[in-house]
Design a protein around this motif. Sequence first.
Motif, PDB file in Angstrom:
ATOM      1  N   ASP A   9       0.821  -1.223   0.000  1.00 35.31           N
ATOM      2  CA  ASP A   9       0.000   0.000   0.000  1.00 35.31           C
ATOM      3  C   ASP A   9       0.853   1.270   0.000  1.00 35.31           C
ATOM      4  O   ASP A   9       0.643   2.174   0.801  1.00 35.31           O
ATOM      5  CB  ASP A   9      -0.945  -0.023   1.203  1.00 35.31           C
ATOM      6  CG  ASP A   9      -1.920  -1.182   1.120  1.00 35.31           C
ATOM      7  OD1 ASP A   9      -3.016  -0.985   0.579  1.00 35.31           O
ATOM      8  OD2 ASP A   9      -1.579  -2.298   1.582  1.00 35.31           O
ATOM      9  N   THR A  10       1.802   1.309  -0.923  1.00 34.72           N
ATOM     10  CA  THR A  10       2.650   2.500  -1.034  1.00 34.72           C
ATOM     11  C   THR A  10       1.865   3.696  -1.573  1.00 34.72           C
ATOM     12  O   THR A  10       2.215   4.841  -1.286  1.00 34.72           O
ATOM     13  CB  THR A  10       3.845   2.220  -1.953  1.00 34.72           C
ATOM     14  OG1 THR A  10       3.379   1.614  -3.161  1.00 34.72           O
ATOM     15  CG2 THR A  10       4.839   1.283  -1.285  1.00 34.72           C
ATOM     16  N   HIS A  11       0.841   3.436  -2.377  1.00 30.16           N
ATOM     17  CA  HIS A  11      -0.034   4.500  -2.890  1.00 30.16           C
ATOM     18  C   HIS A  11       0.771   5.666  -3.463  1.00 30.16           C
ATOM     19  O   HIS A  11       0.575   6.828  -3.071  1.00 30.16           O
ATOM     20  CB  HIS A  11      -0.974   5.002  -1.790  1.00 30.16           C
ATOM     21  CG  HIS A  11      -2.069   4.038  -1.432  1.00 30.16           C
ATOM     22  ND1 HIS A  11      -3.214   3.896  -2.182  1.00 30.16           N
ATOM     23  CD2 HIS A  11      -2.180   3.162  -0.398  1.00 30.16           C
ATOM     24  CE1 HIS A  11      -3.996   2.967  -1.630  1.00 30.16           C
ATOM     25  NE2 HIS A  11      -3.385   2.500  -0.546  1.00 30.16           N
ATOM     26  N   ASP A  40      -1.778  -2.165  -4.174  1.00 30.55           N
ATOM     27  CA  ASP A  40      -2.001  -0.723  -4.028  1.00 30.55           C
ATOM     28  C   ASP A  40      -0.673   0.024  -4.094  1.00 30.55           C
ATOM     29  O   ASP A  40      -0.319   0.816  -3.214  1.00 30.55           O
ATOM     30  CB  ASP A  40      -2.759  -0.395  -2.744  1.00 30.55           C
ATOM     31  CG  ASP A  40      -4.263  -0.627  -2.902  1.00 30.55           C
ATOM     32  OD1 ASP A  40      -4.706  -1.011  -4.000  1.00 30.55           O
ATOM     33  OD2 ASP A  40      -5.001  -0.425  -1.923  1.00 30.55           O
ATOM     34  N   GLN A  43      -1.802   5.304  -6.181  1.00 27.64           N
ATOM     35  CA  GLN A  43      -3.050   5.847  -5.652  1.00 27.64           C
ATOM     36  C   GLN A  43      -4.172   5.813  -6.680  1.00 27.64           C
ATOM     37  O   GLN A  43      -5.300   5.467  -6.356  1.00 27.64           O
ATOM     38  CB  GLN A  43      -2.827   7.292  -5.166  1.00 27.64           C
ATOM     39  CG  GLN A  43      -4.082   8.030  -4.710  1.00 27.64           C
ATOM     40  CD  GLN A  43      -4.775   7.407  -3.514  1.00 27.64           C
ATOM     41  OE1 GLN A  43      -4.229   6.504  -2.862  1.00 27.64           O
ATOM     42  NE2 GLN A  43      -5.973   7.880  -3.199  1.00 27.64           N
ATOM     43  N   HIS A 189      -4.220  -1.310   5.648  1.00 32.13           N
ATOM     44  CA  HIS A 189      -3.236  -0.418   6.275  1.00 32.13           C
ATOM     45  C   HIS A 189      -3.066  -0.713   7.768  1.00 32.13           C
ATOM     46  O   HIS A 189      -2.863   0.203   8.574  1.00 32.13           O
ATOM     47  CB  HIS A 189      -3.637   1.051   6.087  1.00 32.13           C
ATOM     48  CG  HIS A 189      -3.710   1.475   4.654  1.00 32.13           C
ATOM     49  ND1 HIS A 189      -3.793   2.804   4.274  1.00 32.13           N
ATOM     50  CD2 HIS A 189      -3.714   0.762   3.495  1.00 32.13           C
ATOM     51  CE1 HIS A 189      -3.841   2.882   2.954  1.00 32.13           C
ATOM     52  NE2 HIS A 189      -3.799   1.637   2.467  1.00 32.13           N
ATOM     53  N   THR A 210       0.608   0.519   5.633  1.00 27.59           N
ATOM     54  CA  THR A 210       1.006   1.298   4.471  1.00 27.59           C
ATOM     55  C   THR A 210       2.460   1.727   4.644  1.00 27.59           C
ATOM     56  O   THR A 210       2.847   2.248   5.690  1.00 27.59           O
ATOM     57  CB  THR A 210       0.097   2.519   4.259  1.00 27.59           C
ATOM     58  OG1 THR A 210       0.635   3.320   3.203  1.00 27.59           O
ATOM     59  CG2 THR A 210      -0.060   3.366   5.492  1.00 27.59           C
ATOM     60  N   SER A 213       2.791   5.924   2.378  1.00 26.31           N
ATOM     61  CA  SER A 213       1.705   6.847   2.041  1.00 26.31           C
ATOM     62  C   SER A 213       1.282   7.690   3.240  1.00 26.31           C
ATOM     63  O   SER A 213       1.436   7.288   4.405  1.00 26.31           O
ATOM     64  CB  SER A 213       0.498   6.052   1.528  1.00 26.31           C
ATOM     65  OG  SER A 213      -0.622   6.888   1.343  1.00 26.31           O
ATOM     66  N   ASN A 222       3.331   4.458   9.425  1.00 28.31           N
ATOM     67  CA  ASN A 222       3.848   3.721   8.270  1.00 28.31           C
ATOM     68  C   ASN A 222       4.681   2.550   8.763  1.00 28.31           C
ATOM     69  O   ASN A 222       5.397   2.658   9.762  1.00 28.31           O
ATOM     70  CB  ASN A 222       4.712   4.627   7.399  1.00 28.31           C
ATOM     71  CG  ASN A 222       3.923   5.747   6.761  1.00 28.31           C
ATOM     72  OD1 ASN A 222       3.985   6.872   7.220  1.00 28.31           O
ATOM     73  ND2 ASN A 222       3.188   5.459   5.717  1.00 28.31           N
TER      74      ASN A 222
END
Length: 284
Positions: A9-11, A40, A43, A189, A210, A213, A222
């Motif tokens: 989930d780096t988005h 993810d 974004q 997340h 995440t 992000s 994070n």
Amino acid sequence: MSLLLQISDTHFGTEQRPVVEALGRLTHQQRPDVLVLSGDITQRARPAQFRAARAFVDRLGAPVLAVPGNHDIPLIDLWTRLRRPYARYSAAFGAELEPVHRSPDLMVVCANTTRPWRHKHGEISTLQVERVARLLEAAEPAQLRIVVVHQPVAVNRAEDLPNRLRGHAAALDRWAAAGVDLIMGGHIHLPYVLPLQGLARRLWVVQAGTAVSSRVRDGVPNSVNLLRWGADSAPGCCRIEQWDYSADDAAFLLARVSEIRPDRRGSRSGVTARNAGSTGFVLS
């Protein structure tokens, strides 16, 4: 020894530059053998976001195993979403949406749980479940057997029950019988290691937060996961480390360690978890 780094989930498009730089430093310090991106990555699945994500991953210098998340399919561009949903993802991370990694002591099998007709919920088909199971059944005895999906197969908060992978029950039954040890995911997340019982053999769900992000949950920084299997752990023990970002230190710091003992005979085994620097507690 095998060292696996799970980033989720780096988005990209909402990334925080200090956190990105800190994750780069952590990766270069730890030198993982394989990097798992559990979805993810961007974004809004825009080409520039995929390019930024790919450039970051290339800087880390480790082989990459990636699966798309629901955010990696275009949302507004309906023609692309329905006709070529993975074109932008594939341009950055390759056409293989369900890659497999094999080494003498690791078997990592990825499953694409996104669907263009779903906004965010994931789904796994019977064919996918069987494909993964056959690969697990062919693993060598010394290999730690890991499956990577995006949406979680199990959660530890009632509020997250709607986010579970559609088809998770059948997948868990089949994969447990096939010998899976860990199932890695992201999406919500929230990092945790959760033992599952009542199946053919005990297995563990390993969720990542995440990584970089700004879209963090309240009170959850994070974070990324480092998995150690082999020389850096006790014999037969898999060490899972949760590394949280500290704004005060501008660095990822070891926050929690979970030690699990996969059972090759299918009998019950245990997981011990502790906060870094504490006396620890047991999850069972």
